[in-house]
Design a protein around this motif. Sequence first.
Motif, PDB file in Angstrom:
ATOM      1  N   ASN A   1      -6.274   2.621 -69.173  1.00  0.00           N
ATOM      2  CA  ASN A   1      -7.063   1.985 -68.332  1.00  0.00           C
ATOM      3  C   ASN A   1      -8.571   1.986 -68.738  1.00  0.00           C
ATOM      4  O   ASN A   1      -9.443   2.787 -68.207  1.00  0.00           O
ATOM      5  CB  ASN A   1      -7.126   2.211 -66.624  1.00  0.00           C
ATOM      6  CG  ASN A   1      -5.960   2.395 -66.057  1.00  0.00           C
ATOM      7  OD1 ASN A   1      -5.291   1.482 -66.139  1.00  0.00           O
ATOM      8  ND2 ASN A   1      -5.484   3.568 -65.791  1.00  0.00           N
ATOM      9  N   PRO A   2      -8.749   1.221 -69.936  1.00  0.00           N
ATOM     10  CA  PRO A   2     -10.087   1.474 -70.692  1.00  0.00           C
ATOM     11  C   PRO A   2     -11.162   0.946 -69.905  1.00  0.00           C
ATOM     12  O   PRO A   2     -11.153   0.018 -68.969  1.00  0.00           O
ATOM     13  CB  PRO A   2     -10.024   0.473 -71.683  1.00  0.00           C
ATOM     14  CG  PRO A   2      -8.811  -0.347 -71.422  1.00  0.00           C
ATOM     15  CD  PRO A   2      -7.863   0.545 -70.606  1.00  0.00           C
ATOM     16  N   VAL A   3     -12.306   1.144 -70.106  1.00  0.00           N
ATOM     17  CA  VAL A   3     -13.507   1.029 -69.139  1.00  0.00           C
ATOM     18  C   VAL A   3     -14.056  -0.299 -69.289  1.00  0.00           C
ATOM     19  O   VAL A   3     -13.951  -1.041 -70.441  1.00  0.00           O
ATOM     20  CB  VAL A   3     -15.024   1.933 -69.661  1.00  0.00           C
ATOM     21  CG1 VAL A   3     -15.988   1.608 -68.826  1.00  0.00           C
ATOM     22  CG2 VAL A   3     -14.381   3.374 -69.613  1.00  0.00           C
ATOM     23  N   THR A   4     -13.998  -0.980 -68.259  1.00  0.00           N
ATOM     24  CA  THR A   4     -14.230  -2.541 -68.051  1.00  0.00           C
ATOM     25  C   THR A   4     -15.573  -2.786 -67.428  1.00  0.00           C
ATOM     26  O   THR A   4     -16.086  -1.881 -66.553  1.00  0.00           O
ATOM     27  CB  THR A   4     -13.135  -3.297 -67.471  1.00  0.00           C
ATOM     28  OG1 THR A   4     -12.833  -2.629 -66.215  1.00  0.00           O
ATOM     29  CG2 THR A   4     -11.803  -3.243 -68.573  1.00  0.00           C
ATOM     30  N   GLU A   5     -16.040  -3.891 -67.611  1.00  0.00           N
ATOM     31  CA  GLU A   5     -17.114  -4.349 -66.792  1.00  0.00           C
ATOM     32  C   GLU A   5     -16.843  -5.595 -65.751  1.00  0.00           C
ATOM     33  O   GLU A   5     -16.222  -6.406 -66.067  1.00  0.00           O
ATOM     34  CB  GLU A   5     -18.219  -4.940 -67.843  1.00  0.00           C
ATOM     35  CG  GLU A   5     -19.511  -5.444 -67.229  1.00  0.00           C
ATOM     36  CD  GLU A   5     -20.437  -6.047 -68.238  1.00  0.00           C
ATOM     37  OE1 GLU A   5     -21.754  -6.073 -68.313  1.00  0.00           O
ATOM     38  OE2 GLU A   5     -19.645  -6.664 -69.360  1.00  0.00           O
ATOM     39  N   SER A   6     -17.348  -5.535 -64.626  1.00  0.00           N
ATOM     40  CA  SER A   6     -17.634  -6.357 -63.445  1.00  0.00           C
ATOM     41  C   SER A   6     -18.759  -6.597 -62.855  1.00  0.00           C
ATOM     42  O   SER A   6     -19.595  -5.836 -63.233  1.00  0.00           O
ATOM     43  CB  SER A   6     -16.387  -5.853 -62.411  1.00  0.00           C
ATOM     44  OG  SER A   6     -15.107  -5.373 -63.009  1.00  0.00           O
ATOM     45  N   TRP A   7     -18.974  -7.501 -62.172  1.00  0.00           N
ATOM     46  CA  TRP A   7     -20.190  -7.979 -61.377  1.00  0.00           C
ATOM     47  C   TRP A   7     -19.959  -8.148 -60.029  1.00  0.00           C
ATOM     48  O   TRP A   7     -18.997  -8.910 -59.676  1.00  0.00           O
ATOM     49  CB  TRP A   7     -20.582  -9.307 -62.215  1.00  0.00           C
ATOM     50  CG  TRP A   7     -21.362  -9.089 -63.575  1.00  0.00           C
ATOM     51  CD1 TRP A   7     -20.407  -9.065 -64.819  1.00  0.00           C
ATOM     52  CD2 TRP A   7     -22.572  -8.828 -63.923  1.00  0.00           C
ATOM     53  NE1 TRP A   7     -21.189  -8.755 -65.731  1.00  0.00           N
ATOM     54  CE2 TRP A   7     -22.427  -8.636 -65.539  1.00  0.00           C
ATOM     55  CE3 TRP A   7     -23.776  -8.766 -63.274  1.00  0.00           C
ATOM     56  CZ2 TRP A   7     -23.578  -8.363 -66.201  1.00  0.00           C
ATOM     57  CZ3 TRP A   7     -24.998  -8.446 -64.124  1.00  0.00           C
ATOM     58  CH2 TRP A   7     -24.757  -8.205 -65.459  1.00  0.00           C
ATOM     59  N   TYR A   8     -20.911  -7.946 -59.405  1.00  0.00           N
ATOM     60  CA  TYR A   8     -20.632  -7.943 -57.756  1.00  0.00           C
ATOM     61  C   TYR A   8     -22.124  -8.308 -57.001  1.00  0.00           C
ATOM     62  O   TYR A   8     -23.200  -7.795 -57.732  1.00  0.00           O
ATOM     63  CB  TYR A   8     -20.174  -6.714 -57.109  1.00  0.00           C
ATOM     64  CG  TYR A   8     -18.867  -6.415 -57.697  1.00  0.00           C
ATOM     65  CD1 TYR A   8     -17.526  -7.023 -57.203  1.00  0.00           C
ATOM     66  CD2 TYR A   8     -18.497  -5.330 -58.650  1.00  0.00           C
ATOM     67  CE1 TYR A   8     -16.304  -6.831 -57.648  1.00  0.00           C
ATOM     68  CE2 TYR A   8     -17.312  -5.137 -59.382  1.00  0.00           C
ATOM     69  CZ  TYR A   8     -16.083  -5.947 -58.612  1.00  0.00           C
ATOM     70  OH  TYR A   8     -14.852  -5.570 -59.189  1.00  0.00           O
ATOM     71  N   THR A   9     -22.031  -8.830 -55.919  1.00  0.00           N
ATOM     72  CA  THR A   9     -23.447  -8.395 -55.236  1.00  0.00           C
ATOM     73  C   THR A   9     -22.971  -7.749 -53.870  1.00  0.00           C
ATOM     74  O   THR A   9     -22.142  -8.394 -53.180  1.00  0.00           O
ATOM     75  CB  THR A   9     -23.886 -10.003 -54.821  1.00  0.00           C
ATOM     76  OG1 THR A   9     -24.395 -10.384 -56.035  1.00  0.00           O
ATOM     77  CG2 THR A   9     -25.154  -9.797 -53.949  1.00  0.00           C
ATOM     78  N   THR A  10     -23.733  -6.779 -53.348  1.00  0.00           N
ATOM     79  CA  THR A  10     -23.693  -6.339 -52.026  1.00  0.00           C
ATOM     80  C   THR A  10     -24.684  -6.279 -51.283  1.00  0.00           C
ATOM     81  O   THR A  10     -25.710  -6.231 -51.529  1.00  0.00           O
ATOM     82  CB  THR A  10     -23.213  -4.691 -52.245  1.00  0.00           C
ATOM     83  OG1 THR A  10     -22.237  -4.333 -53.125  1.00  0.00           O
ATOM     84  CG2 THR A  10     -23.035  -3.846 -51.046  1.00  0.00           C
ATOM     85  N   THR A  11     -24.402  -6.647 -50.071  1.00  0.00           N
ATOM     86  CA  THR A  11     -25.455  -6.868 -48.873  1.00  0.00           C
ATOM     87  C   THR A  11     -25.222  -5.730 -48.430  1.00  0.00           C
ATOM     88  O   THR A  11     -24.183  -5.218 -47.445  1.00  0.00           O
ATOM     89  CB  THR A  11     -25.032  -8.235 -48.064  1.00  0.00           C
ATOM     90  OG1 THR A  11     -25.079  -9.377 -48.756  1.00  0.00           O
ATOM     91  CG2 THR A  11     -26.179  -8.474 -47.093  1.00  0.00           C
ATOM     92  N   TYR A  12     -26.546  -5.053 -48.035  1.00  0.00           N
ATOM     93  CA  TYR A  12     -26.748  -3.764 -47.267  1.00  0.00           C
ATOM     94  C   TYR A  12     -27.578  -3.979 -45.866  1.00  0.00           C
ATOM     95  O   TYR A  12     -28.651  -4.647 -46.014  1.00  0.00           O
ATOM     96  CB  TYR A  12     -27.535  -2.624 -47.909  1.00  0.00           C
ATOM     97  CG  TYR A  12     -26.626  -2.160 -49.001  1.00  0.00           C
ATOM     98  CD1 TYR A  12     -25.501  -1.337 -48.748  1.00  0.00           C
ATOM     99  CD2 TYR A  12     -26.685  -2.726 -50.250  1.00  0.00           C
ATOM    100  CE1 TYR A  12     -24.833  -0.713 -49.870  1.00  0.00           C
ATOM    101  CE2 TYR A  12     -25.954  -2.003 -51.450  1.00  0.00           C
ATOM    102  CZ  TYR A  12     -25.053  -1.053 -50.985  1.00  0.00           C
ATOM    103  OH  TYR A  12     -24.297  -0.665 -52.218  1.00  0.00           O
ATOM    104  N   GLU A  13     -27.054  -3.584 -44.816  1.00  0.00           N
ATOM    105  CA  GLU A  13     -27.860  -3.823 -43.520  1.00  0.00           C
ATOM    106  C   GLU A  13     -28.396  -2.209 -43.435  1.00  0.00           C
ATOM    107  O   GLU A  13     -27.754  -1.412 -43.436  1.00  0.00           O
ATOM    108  CB  GLU A  13     -27.179  -3.942 -42.454  1.00  0.00           C
ATOM    109  CG  GLU A  13     -26.159  -5.411 -42.487  1.00  0.00           C
ATOM    110  CD  GLU A  13     -25.350  -5.811 -41.477  1.00  0.00           C
ATOM    111  OE1 GLU A  13     -25.470  -4.902 -40.297  1.00  0.00           O
ATOM    112  OE2 GLU A  13     -24.590  -6.691 -41.404  1.00  0.00           O
ATOM    113  N   LEU A  14     -29.722  -2.418 -43.327  1.00  0.00           N
ATOM    114  CA  LEU A  14     -30.520  -1.110 -43.210  1.00  0.00           C
ATOM    115  C   LEU A  14     -31.371  -0.873 -42.160  1.00  0.00           C
ATOM    116  O   LEU A  14     -31.694  -1.878 -41.703  1.00  0.00           O
ATOM    117  CB  LEU A  14     -31.461  -0.807 -44.608  1.00  0.00           C
ATOM    118  CG  LEU A  14     -30.898  -1.117 -46.101  1.00  0.00           C
ATOM    119  CD1 LEU A  14     -32.006  -0.838 -47.175  1.00  0.00           C
ATOM    120  CD2 LEU A  14     -29.929   0.217 -46.252  1.00  0.00           C
ATOM    121  N   LYS A  15     -31.471   0.290 -41.622  1.00  0.00           N
ATOM    122  CA  LYS A  15     -32.232   0.540 -40.380  1.00  0.00           C
ATOM    123  C   LYS A  15     -33.203   1.618 -40.720  1.00  0.00           C
ATOM    124  O   LYS A  15     -32.799   2.538 -41.477  1.00  0.00           O
ATOM    125  CB  LYS A  15     -31.082   1.037 -39.272  1.00  0.00           C
ATOM    126  CG  LYS A  15     -31.886   1.297 -38.084  1.00  0.00           C
ATOM    127  CD  LYS A  15     -31.019   1.303 -36.648  1.00  0.00           C
ATOM    128  CE  LYS A  15     -29.687   2.659 -36.911  1.00  0.00           C
ATOM    129  NZ  LYS A  15     -29.101   2.848 -35.559  1.00  0.00           N
TER     130      LYS A  15
END
Length: 273
Positions: free
Chosen positions: A213-227
């Motif tokens: 399982n060689p190191v691979t690259e992926s792309w994401y966007t995470t939406t954080y709700e902060l208080k």
Amino acid sequence: MSPTEEQGYSETGQTRTRLPGGDPYGGAPRRTGRSSSRSLVTVVGVVVLLIAAIAFANRGDSSSTDGPAAKTDQPKAAATAATGSRPVETKSGGIPSGFAHTQQGAQSAAANYAVVLGSADMFNTAWRHQIVDTVYARDVAAAKQSAMDSAYSNEKFLSNIGLAKDGSAPKGQTFVSRVIPVGTKVTSSGSDATTVEVWYTSLFGLSGEASRNPVTESWYTTTYELKWVDTDWKITDFQQKDGPVPVGRDQTASTADDMTKAVEEYGGFTYAR
């Protein structure tokens, strides 16, 4: 080993590194896109399982001014650029903390929390407990802790990504799980509640000559709700989606030795807006 102030998550490092070199893990040169069919199956399996873990653990644009602002209906474009302000000068268990009660502070918190939540330390029970207790709001931390314990201790999940039952890598291999933020933006903001999106690239896999399982690259966007609680920004919930994904360049992937060396030698950053 139980977590201590001196031994925080930052020991694992959180930078992206791509070095020139030969074949990746004894295979063919890297192709544009998702690499070989084996890598594609691995990536799809990992992503599906990670998204399932996140979903299991989590039920369920504004101006660029530095201070808290009233809610706005649509986000305005704002460059993610250095402001000259230091993000934080304190840490809790090795995790950046004490962010400013501003939009800049919220974005810095979200970027740094994305890094630690995407780190290899999440696969170690003691570190995971410390991370969740630090970045989540107190009223949701216990529920998130229980759900994440169930997700990250799933033996089939761990086996599919090549890890042992305790989350450790096979002998002679190095487990890589790193998040590298590319940009952040505030999508809604109030005096004590802010929603921040973090766009990032992720490195995930096992480096080593025997790795399947060689190191691979992926792309994401995470939406954080902060208080704003306990004089700091804390997560109450988050959601992840794929992309935006850039077109991959025709570069030769690094050798297993080069990747392992890079992971061991390159440390991480404290991210600021």
